[in-house]
Design a protein around this motif. Structure first.
Motif, PDB file in Angstrom:
ATOM      1  N   GLU A   1       0.823  -1.216   0.000  1.00 20.37           N
ATOM      2  CA  GLU A   1       0.000   0.000   0.000  1.00 20.37           C
ATOM      3  C   GLU A   1       0.859   1.269   0.000  1.00 20.37           C
ATOM      4  OE1 GLU A   1       0.655  -1.483   4.118  1.00 20.37           O
ATOM      5  OE2 GLU A   1       0.159  -2.334   2.184  1.00 20.37           O
ATOM      6  N   LEU A   2       2.177   1.091   0.241  1.00 21.58           N
ATOM      7  CA  LEU A   2       3.074   2.243   0.285  1.00 21.58           C
ATOM      8  C   LEU A   2       4.143   2.143  -0.803  1.00 21.58           C
ATOM      9  CD1 LEU A   2       3.698   2.445   4.139  1.00 21.58           C
ATOM     10  CD2 LEU A   2       2.284   3.988   2.777  1.00 21.58           C
ATOM     11  N   ALA A   3       3.851   1.447  -1.916  1.00 14.37           N
ATOM     12  CA  ALA A   3       4.891   1.120  -2.900  1.00 14.37           C
ATOM     13  C   ALA A   3       5.641   2.358  -3.385  1.00 14.37           C
ATOM     14  CB  ALA A   3       4.270   0.378  -4.075  1.00 14.37           C
ATOM     15  N   TYR A   4       4.927   3.442  -3.685  1.00 16.12           N
ATOM     16  CA  TYR A   4       5.599   4.642  -4.176  1.00 16.12           C
ATOM     17  C   TYR A   4       6.416   5.305  -3.084  1.00 16.12           C
ATOM     18  CZ  TYR A   4       3.925   5.042  -8.948  1.00 16.12           C
ATOM     19  OH  TYR A   4       3.714   4.840 -10.289  1.00 16.12           O
ATOM     20  N   PHE A   5       5.869   5.264  -1.871  1.00 17.55           N
ATOM     21  CA  PHE A   5       6.588   5.903  -0.761  1.00 17.55           C
ATOM     22  C   PHE A   5       7.938   5.231  -0.539  1.00 17.55           C
ATOM     23  CE2 PHE A   5       7.873   6.244   3.658  1.00 17.55           C
ATOM     24  CZ  PHE A   5       7.888   7.613   3.804  1.00 17.55           C
ATOM     25  N   VAL A   6       7.981   3.928  -0.706  1.00 15.13           N
ATOM     26  CA  VAL A   6       9.230   3.196  -0.472  1.00 15.13           C
ATOM     27  C   VAL A   6      10.315   3.652  -1.442  1.00 15.13           C
ATOM     28  CG1 VAL A   6      10.282   0.894  -0.547  1.00 15.13           C
ATOM     29  CG2 VAL A   6       8.064   1.232   0.546  1.00 15.13           C
ATOM     30  N   ILE A   7       9.916   4.118  -2.632  1.00 17.89           N
ATOM     31  CA  ILE A   7      10.902   4.630  -3.584  1.00 17.89           C
ATOM     32  C   ILE A   7      11.212   6.098  -3.315  1.00 17.89           C
ATOM     33  CG2 ILE A   7      11.313   5.154  -6.017  1.00 17.89           C
ATOM     34  CD1 ILE A   7       9.559   2.692  -6.637  1.00 17.89           C
ATOM     35  N   PHE A   8      10.150   6.890  -3.126  1.00 19.49           N
ATOM     36  CA  PHE A   8      10.368   8.332  -3.079  1.00 19.49           C
ATOM     37  C   PHE A   8      10.752   8.834  -1.695  1.00 19.49           C
ATOM     38  CE2 PHE A   8       8.157   7.645  -7.001  1.00 19.49           C
ATOM     39  CZ  PHE A   8       8.907   8.419  -7.866  1.00 19.49           C
ATOM     40  N   GLY A   9      10.467   8.051  -0.652  1.00 16.77           N
ATOM     41  CA  GLY A   9      10.947   8.415   0.677  1.00 16.77           C
ATOM     42  C   GLY A   9      12.473   8.438   0.723  1.00 16.77           C
ATOM     43  N   PRO A  10      13.131   7.307   0.378  1.00 17.73           N
ATOM     44  CA  PRO A  10      14.599   7.314   0.354  1.00 17.73           C
ATOM     45  C   PRO A  10      15.163   8.359  -0.609  1.00 17.73           C
ATOM     46  CG  PRO A  10      13.778   5.068   0.266  1.00 17.73           C
ATOM     47  CD  PRO A  10      12.583   5.958   0.138  1.00 17.73           C
ATOM     48  N   MET A  11      14.471   8.587  -1.725  1.00 14.45           N
ATOM     49  CA  MET A  11      14.954   9.588  -2.676  1.00 14.45           C
ATOM     50  C   MET A  11      14.999  10.967  -2.013  1.00 14.45           C
ATOM     51  SD  MET A  11      13.335  10.755  -6.325  1.00 14.45           S
ATOM     52  CE  MET A  11      12.475  12.227  -5.804  1.00 14.45           C
ATOM     53  N   ALA A  12      13.925  11.288  -1.293  1.00 11.73           N
ATOM     54  CA  ALA A  12      13.892  12.580  -0.608  1.00 11.73           C
ATOM     55  C   ALA A  12      15.002  12.662   0.430  1.00 11.73           C
ATOM     56  CB  ALA A  12      12.528  12.786   0.054  1.00 11.73           C
ATOM     57  N   LEU A  13      15.250  11.541   1.092  1.00 13.55           N
ATOM     58  CA  LEU A  13      16.300  11.512   2.115  1.00 13.55           C
ATOM     59  C   LEU A  13      17.673  11.752   1.474  1.00 13.55           C
ATOM     60  CD1 LEU A  13      16.100  10.961   5.153  1.00 13.55           C
ATOM     61  CD2 LEU A  13      16.857   8.623   4.701  1.00 13.55           C
ATOM     62  N   ILE A  14      17.922  11.112   0.341  1.00 14.56           N
ATOM     63  CA  ILE A  14      19.203  11.319  -0.353  1.00 14.56           C
ATOM     64  C   ILE A  14      19.348  12.780  -0.761  1.00 14.56           C
ATOM     65  CG2 ILE A  14      20.438  10.830  -2.512  1.00 14.56           C
ATOM     66  CD1 ILE A  14      19.505   7.923  -2.209  1.00 14.56           C
ATOM     67  N   LEU A  15      18.268  13.340  -1.273  1.00 10.05           N
ATOM     68  CA  LEU A  15      18.331  14.726  -1.729  1.00 10.05           C
ATOM     69  C   LEU A  15      18.585  15.686  -0.572  1.00 10.05           C
ATOM     70  CD1 LEU A  15      15.649  15.130  -4.492  1.00 10.05           C
ATOM     71  CD2 LEU A  15      18.102  14.893  -4.703  1.00 10.05           C
ATOM     72  N   ALA A  16      18.093  15.328   0.615  1.00  9.91           N
ATOM     73  CA  ALA A  16      18.303  16.202   1.765  1.00  9.91           C
ATOM     74  C   ALA A  16      19.783  16.318   2.080  1.00  9.91           C
ATOM     75  CB  ALA A  16      17.535  15.672   2.976  1.00  9.91           C
ATOM     76  N   PHE A  17      20.529  15.210   1.872  1.00  9.28           N
ATOM     77  CA  PHE A  17      21.957  15.240   2.189  1.00  9.28           C
ATOM     78  C   PHE A  17      22.823  15.503   0.972  1.00  9.28           C
ATOM     79  CE2 PHE A  17      20.024  12.871   5.659  1.00  9.28           C
ATOM     80  CZ  PHE A  17      20.571  13.546   6.742  1.00  9.28           C
ATOM     81  N   ARG A  18      22.366  15.080  -0.192  1.00 10.12           N
ATOM     82  CA  ARG A  18      23.118  15.340  -1.430  1.00 10.12           C
ATOM     83  C   ARG A  18      22.150  15.904  -2.462  1.00 10.12           C
ATOM     84  NH1 ARG A  18      28.283  13.555  -1.984  1.00 10.12           N
ATOM     85  NH2 ARG A  18      28.029  13.918  -4.183  1.00 10.12           N
ATOM     86  N   PRO A  19      21.966  17.207  -2.442  1.00 10.14           N
ATOM     87  CA  PRO A  19      20.936  17.815  -3.304  1.00 10.14           C
ATOM     88  C   PRO A  19      21.173  17.574  -4.795  1.00 10.14           C
ATOM     89  CG  PRO A  19      21.769  19.393  -1.691  1.00 10.14           C
ATOM     90  CD  PRO A  19      22.628  18.184  -1.578  1.00 10.14           C
ATOM     91  N   LEU A  20      22.394  17.257  -5.187  1.00 13.50           N
ATOM     92  CA  LEU A  20      22.677  17.029  -6.604  1.00 13.50           C
ATOM     93  C   LEU A  20      22.666  15.548  -6.949  1.00 13.50           C
ATOM     94  CD1 LEU A  20      25.534  19.644  -6.957  1.00 13.50           C
ATOM     95  CD2 LEU A  20      23.213  19.859  -7.828  1.00 13.50           C
ATOM     96  N   GLY A  21      22.234  14.712  -5.999  1.00 13.79           N
ATOM     97  CA  GLY A  21      22.222  13.277  -6.248  1.00 13.79           C
ATOM     98  C   GLY A  21      23.555  12.669  -5.864  1.00 13.79           C
ATOM     99  N   LEU A  22      23.615  11.326  -5.913  1.00 10.74           N
ATOM    100  CA  LEU A  22      24.822  10.644  -5.432  1.00 10.74           C
ATOM    101  C   LEU A  22      26.058  11.009  -6.244  1.00 10.74           C
ATOM    102  CD1 LEU A  22      23.339   7.091  -4.749  1.00 10.74           C
ATOM    103  CD2 LEU A  22      23.925   8.852  -3.077  1.00 10.74           C
ATOM    104  N   PHE A  23      25.910  11.136  -7.567  1.00  8.78           N
ATOM    105  CA  PHE A  23      27.069  11.402  -8.414  1.00  8.78           C
ATOM    106  C   PHE A  23      26.939  12.736  -9.149  1.00  8.78           C
ATOM    107  CE2 PHE A  23      27.041   6.925  -7.630  1.00  8.78           C
ATOM    108  CZ  PHE A  23      28.377   6.589  -7.517  1.00  8.78           C
ATOM    109  N   GLY A  24      26.052  13.580  -8.681  1.00  8.41           N
ATOM    110  CA  GLY A  24      25.822  14.852  -9.365  1.00  8.41           C
ATOM    111  C   GLY A  24      26.883  15.869  -9.001  1.00  8.41           C
TER     112      GLY A  24
END
Lengths: 286, 234
Positions: free
Chosen positions: A260-283
């Motif tokens: 029931e949270l399939a999208y959240f499982v993808i976009f939650g971690p994505m938001a977390l990564i962006l909070a610490f690396r706003p340009l992405g992992l290799f940006g």
């Protein structure tokens, strides 16, 4: 809710293979031309339909793939040279323009192919399952994973071992300075756009054989591709590969453990990564 | 060789270059001086066809041909190279790639990778390093070497000494003099008068987008006070 089994891990990996093929084209265009090409999903779906038609008519899967890549590269050429060239440098106009093109392509697909669901026919030797130490797994999905790895290797060689690739990387770093050194950067832009579009066409045909083709398949793949590129960092091939693996695996985890949270499982971690690396992992900053 | 006349360049509504004119003759080194914000970089960018700025008037002639309005790659191909302000190296390219992307190693005429490494031995030692891993002096050498790879007849250098240690500035002056001796025309943007006088034949001073002073370097050396009042140095 249950734990991941080997089957689901393989599902994640093979989905990552497809995501990489689609997102690599997306990230090339985003990195070099600074265009968030919202038509990329539509190019994927349109490519899938073209691939389906060619593969069905010729009875040849490879012909379907090549047909889709050529047709979508031509559409990419028209999009870049016929439309985007007039709004260069205006990011918002570019994004809106590609969104408009996405609507037009989708409606055209609806007119041509209707609203039915299609599956691209795959050759005999890719049908059925293989026995992987007790798990029977579809051969075709393993083929998609292998193809994703092959595309990664080929793109890596192109970018790192050829002069065109070095020019593309230089353009991602600083397109203006490339032009000031006597290089026709517009031509490099155009080639990259066509290559990125062709990859969407490849993805559409390959994906259309196991995810099937239907109206709105474009926005689903676009959202996944956006997540891959945002996690990996704009213009980074390695970033796209890592991003595809993460999104592919998280998608499996989400579907199995938190349906029931399939999208959240993808976009939650994505938001977390962006909070610490706003340009992405290799940006990298422009 | 290069003739800029009555150039009018804008950043948005800001009228940055207000009718500047200057010339660079063949094999001549010309310094363009001026304080910060007087339009030196804007003038260089206008010559090179880079946007912004938006050039709305005047003319830039190269060997008699109007080059205003040409895309910058066309201008570069006519023989004008740039060493941009801040170097603008490509972060993901190695030293060698900076050179080979502009001229493949198979081309043996003019400036080759081998010749560039001979001219800048320091870069040869760093050939596999990427732009971001070089020291300030090495970065500047690479920016110059990169510009040379297009076999220019004129090289525009926008504050090449910026951010360099004094010993590297000296080294850069030697490099510029050697390039000049090899027959290259040079238009050098500088803030440092003495660095400019060390290499230039002629000097222009730009103030609020206009050329307000124009003299031979030898005249300036004889009477530096006339120039220094424009630059705010004493």
């Amino acid at each position: 809710m249950g734990a991941l089994n080997a089957f689901q891990i393989l599902n994640g990996l093979t989905f990552a293979g497809l995501l990489f093929i689609v997102a690599s084209g997306f990230t090339l265009i985003f990195g070099l031309l600074r265009i968030v090409n919202l038509a990329h999903g539509a190019l994927y779906l349109f490519g899938g339909y073209v691939g389906y038609t060619v593969a069905s008519l010729t009875g040849n899967f490879v012909a379907g793939i090549l047909g889709a890549m050529v047709v979508i590269a031509i559409i990419g050429f028209v999009l870049d040279q016929g439309l985007l060239r007039f709004v260069r440098g205006y990011e918002l106009r570019q994004v809106l323009l590609t969104l408009g093109v996405a609507f037009i392509l989708n409606d055209m697909a609806l007119v041509i192919w209707g609203g039915d669901t299609f599956t691209v026919p795959v050759p005999e030797f890719l049908r059925g399952a293989v026995n992987l130490g007790g798990i029977f797994y579809p051969k075709y999905r393993l083929f998609v994973l292998a193809l994703g790895i092959a595309v990664f290797i080929l793109l890596w060689l192109l970018l790192n071992r050829t002069r065109l690739g070095a020019l593309i990387r230089a353009g991602v770093d600083d397109a203006e300075t490339v032009a000031a050194m006597g290089i026709n950067i517009r031509l490099i832009f155009m080639i990259t756009f066509m290559l990125g579009a062709a990859l969407a066409g490849l993805g559409g045909t390959v994906g259309g054989a196991f995810l099937t083709l239907y109206p709105s398949a474009d926005s689903e793949i676009l959202v996944f591709s956006l997540a891959v590129v945002i996690i990996g960092g704009r213009g980074s091939l390695v970033g796209a590969a890592i991003g595809a693996l993460m999104v592919g695996m998280l998608n499996s985890v989400g579907q199995v453990m938190f349906p029931e949270l399939a999208y959240f499982v993808i976009f939650g971690p994505m938001a977390l990564i962006l909070a610490f690396r706003p340009l992405g992992l290799f940006g990298r900053a422009a | 060789m290069l003739e800029v006349s009555d150039l009018q360049s804008f950043y948005g509504s800001a009228h940055v270059i207000q009718g500047a004119s200057l010339t660079v003759r063949e094999k001549e080194a010309v310094a363009l001086l001026g304080r910060n914000g007087m339009g030196k970089t804007t003038l260089i960018r206008s010559i090179m066809g880079l946007a912004p700025p938006d050039v709305r008037g005047g003319s830039v002639k190269w060997k008699g041909e109007e080059i205003l309005g040409l895309p910058s790659y066309q201008i570069a191909r006519r023989g004008i190279a740039i060493v941009p302000q801040g170097r603008r190296l490509f972060q993901s390219l190695t030293v060698t790639e900076h050179l080979t992307t502009l001229k493949p190693e198979s081309v043996k005429t003019g400036w080759t990778v081998a010749k560039a490494f001979e001219f800048f031995p320091r870069l040869a030692e760093r050939r596999q390093h990427r732009g971001g891993q070089l020291s300030g002096g090495e970065r500047q050498m690479l920016a110059v070497a990169r510009a040379l790879m297009i076999d220019p007849e004129l090289i525009l250098m926008d504050e090449p000494s910026e951010g360099l240690a004094p010993v590297m500035v000296q080294n850069l002056e030697d490099i510029i003099l050697e390039l000049k001796r090899s027959g290259l025309g040079i238009l050098l943007v500088e803030q440092n008068l003495y660095s400019a006088l060390a290499v230039a034949d002629r000097v222009y001073v730009l103030e609020t987008g206009r050329v307000v002073y124009d003299a031979l370097a030898s005249e300036v050396e004889a009477e530096p006070d006339r120039l220094t009042k424009f630059l705010g140095v004493h």
